[in-house]
Enzyme design. Structure first.
Site, PDB file in Angstrom:
ATOM      1  N   GLY A   1       0.846  -1.186   0.000  1.00 37.38           N
ATOM      2  CA  GLY A   1       0.000   0.000   0.000  1.00 37.38           C
ATOM      3  C   GLY A   1       0.883   1.239   0.000  1.00 37.38           C
ATOM      4  O   GLY A   1       2.053   1.179   0.395  1.00 37.38           O
TER       5      GLY A   1
ATOM      6  N   GLN B   1       3.235  10.027   1.043  1.00 37.20           N
ATOM      7  CA  GLN B   1       4.523   9.323   1.025  1.00 37.20           C
ATOM      8  C   GLN B   1       5.345   9.624  -0.215  1.00 37.20           C
ATOM      9  O   GLN B   1       6.541   9.330  -0.245  1.00 37.20           O
ATOM     10  CB  GLN B   1       4.305   7.809   1.135  1.00 37.20           C
ATOM     11  CG  GLN B   1       3.740   7.385   2.486  1.00 37.20           C
ATOM     12  CD  GLN B   1       3.606   5.883   2.574  1.00 37.20           C
ATOM     13  OE1 GLN B   1       2.607   5.336   2.141  1.00 37.20           O
ATOM     14  NE2 GLN B   1       4.621   5.220   3.100  1.00 37.20           N
TER      15      GLN B   1
ATOM     16  N   CYS C   1       6.401   0.182   7.213  1.00 36.32           N
ATOM     17  CA  CYS C   1       5.971   1.318   6.403  1.00 36.32           C
ATOM     18  C   CYS C   1       7.127   1.707   5.486  1.00 36.32           C
ATOM     19  O   CYS C   1       8.276   1.780   5.930  1.00 36.32           O
ATOM     20  CB  CYS C   1       5.609   2.486   7.324  1.00 36.32           C
ATOM     21  SG  CYS C   1       5.029   3.937   6.428  1.00 36.32           S
ATOM     22  N   LEU C   2       6.828   1.953   4.218  1.00 37.32           N
ATOM     23  CA  LEU C   2       7.891   2.306   3.269  1.00 37.32           C
ATOM     24  C   LEU C   2       8.572   3.614   3.652  1.00 37.32           C
ATOM     25  O   LEU C   2       9.695   3.871   3.225  1.00 37.32           O
ATOM     26  CB  LEU C   2       7.315   2.414   1.847  1.00 37.32           C
ATOM     27  CG  LEU C   2       6.754   1.101   1.263  1.00 37.32           C
ATOM     28  CD1 LEU C   2       6.162   1.341  -0.119  1.00 37.32           C
ATOM     29  CD2 LEU C   2       7.815   0.014   1.216  1.00 37.32           C
TER      30      LEU C   2
ATOM     31  N   HIS D   1      -4.068   1.518   7.706  1.00 37.28           N
ATOM     32  CA  HIS D   1      -2.711   2.082   7.723  1.00 37.28           C
ATOM     33  C   HIS D   1      -2.583   3.212   6.700  1.00 37.28           C
ATOM     34  O   HIS D   1      -2.050   4.291   7.012  1.00 37.28           O
ATOM     35  CB  HIS D   1      -1.715   0.941   7.437  1.00 37.28           C
ATOM     36  CG  HIS D   1      -0.283   1.353   7.353  1.00 37.28           C
ATOM     37  ND1 HIS D   1       0.693   0.869   8.209  1.00 37.28           N
ATOM     38  CD2 HIS D   1       0.375   2.199   6.499  1.00 37.28           C
ATOM     39  CE1 HIS D   1       1.866   1.420   7.895  1.00 37.28           C
ATOM     40  NE2 HIS D   1       1.701   2.213   6.847  1.00 37.28           N
ATOM     41  N   GLU D   2      -3.086   2.971   5.481  1.00 36.90           N
ATOM     42  CA  GLU D   2      -2.931   3.985   4.425  1.00 36.90           C
ATOM     43  C   GLU D   2      -3.817   5.204   4.681  1.00 36.90           C
ATOM     44  O   GLU D   2      -3.397   6.348   4.438  1.00 36.90           O
ATOM     45  CB  GLU D   2      -3.225   3.383   3.048  1.00 36.90           C
ATOM     46  CG  GLU D   2      -2.324   2.208   2.644  1.00 36.90           C
ATOM     47  CD  GLU D   2      -0.846   2.462   2.829  1.00 36.90           C
ATOM     48  OE1 GLU D   2      -0.412   3.625   2.754  1.00 36.90           O
ATOM     49  OE2 GLU D   2      -0.103   1.488   3.075  1.00 36.90           O
TER      50      GLU D   2
ATOM     51  N   HIS E   1      -2.290   7.542   7.040  1.00 35.05           N
ATOM     52  CA  HIS E   1      -1.283   8.419   6.425  1.00 35.05           C
ATOM     53  C   HIS E   1      -1.909   9.743   5.971  1.00 35.05           C
ATOM     54  O   HIS E   1      -1.262  10.790   6.015  1.00 35.05           O
ATOM     55  CB  HIS E   1      -0.643   7.758   5.202  1.00 35.05           C
ATOM     56  CG  HIS E   1       0.555   6.907   5.499  1.00 35.05           C
ATOM     57  ND1 HIS E   1       1.716   7.412   6.029  1.00 35.05           N
ATOM     58  CD2 HIS E   1       0.781   5.583   5.310  1.00 35.05           C
ATOM     59  CE1 HIS E   1       2.604   6.435   6.161  1.00 35.05           C
ATOM     60  NE2 HIS E   1       2.064   5.303   5.737  1.00 35.05           N
TER      61      HIS E   1
HETATM   62 NI    NI Z   1       2.944   3.436   5.700  1.00 38.92          NI
END
Ligand code: NI
Length: 170
Positions: free
Chosen positions: A46, A51, A92-93, A134-135, A138
């Site tokens: 995701g 991000q 998380c990226l 989670h997304e 963000h």
């Molecule tokens: Ni993340």
């Protein structure tokens, strides 16, 4: 294809509240295409627009489940959270190299627009429910470690200090 730079913890855009989009226009579709490229390049499940430095309410999701087609959501809103909680590992990226177990509602119902601008309604459980929460977090400037106890958060952030990429000289 265009891979955009993934913003890393410390970048203020990750803590900003993202703005809704007025319409799904060609620029939005380009953003979505680039977000898919960026997510796959980083081997993620995701990705949220902040991000890649864009403070707009857009996410892309691919839980790598043969029963779930990859999809993008514009202006997603959580309309229902299940009462039962589930624990699962998250990373998380934007915070590469650290993971932890996060407790979240096991099910979620989300309403949004798809990449064509059509309304969609998604009832999710399992990994998909976790990724969606989670997304969407963000988009409100919330990172997964904010969902940990203060002690676990502190431990995760001290692990992060050891593994974090060198800040780029600018
Ligand atoms: Ni993340």
């Amino acid at each position: 294809m265009a891979i955009r730079e993934i913003r890393i913890l410390g970048d203020p855009v990750l803590r900003q509240k993202a703005e809704p989009l007025a319409a799904v226009d060609p620029e939005t579709r380009q953003l979505i295409a680039d977000m898919f490229d960026t997510m796959y390049d980083a081997d993620g499940v995701g990705l949220a627009a902040p991000q890649v430095g864009v403070a707009r309410r857009v996410i892309v999701v691919d839980p790598r489940d043969e029963n779930v087609q990859p999809f993008a959501l514009v202006n997603p809103v959580i309309v229902e959270l299940g009462r039962e909680l589930a624990r699962g590992e998250e990373g998380c990226l934007s915070i590469p190299g650290v993971k932890d177990i996060v407790e979240r509602p096991a099910t979620v119902v989300v309403e949004a627009l798809d990449r064509e601008g059509a309304p969609v309604h998604i009832a999710a459980e399992g990994l998909l429910a976790r990724v969606l929460q989670h997304e969407i977090d963000h988009l409100d400037g919330i990172l997964f470690f904010d969902r940990l106890s203060p002690l676990k958060r502190k431990m995760l952030l001290s692990r992060w200090q050891k593994v974090r990429p060198e800040p780029k000289a600018s």
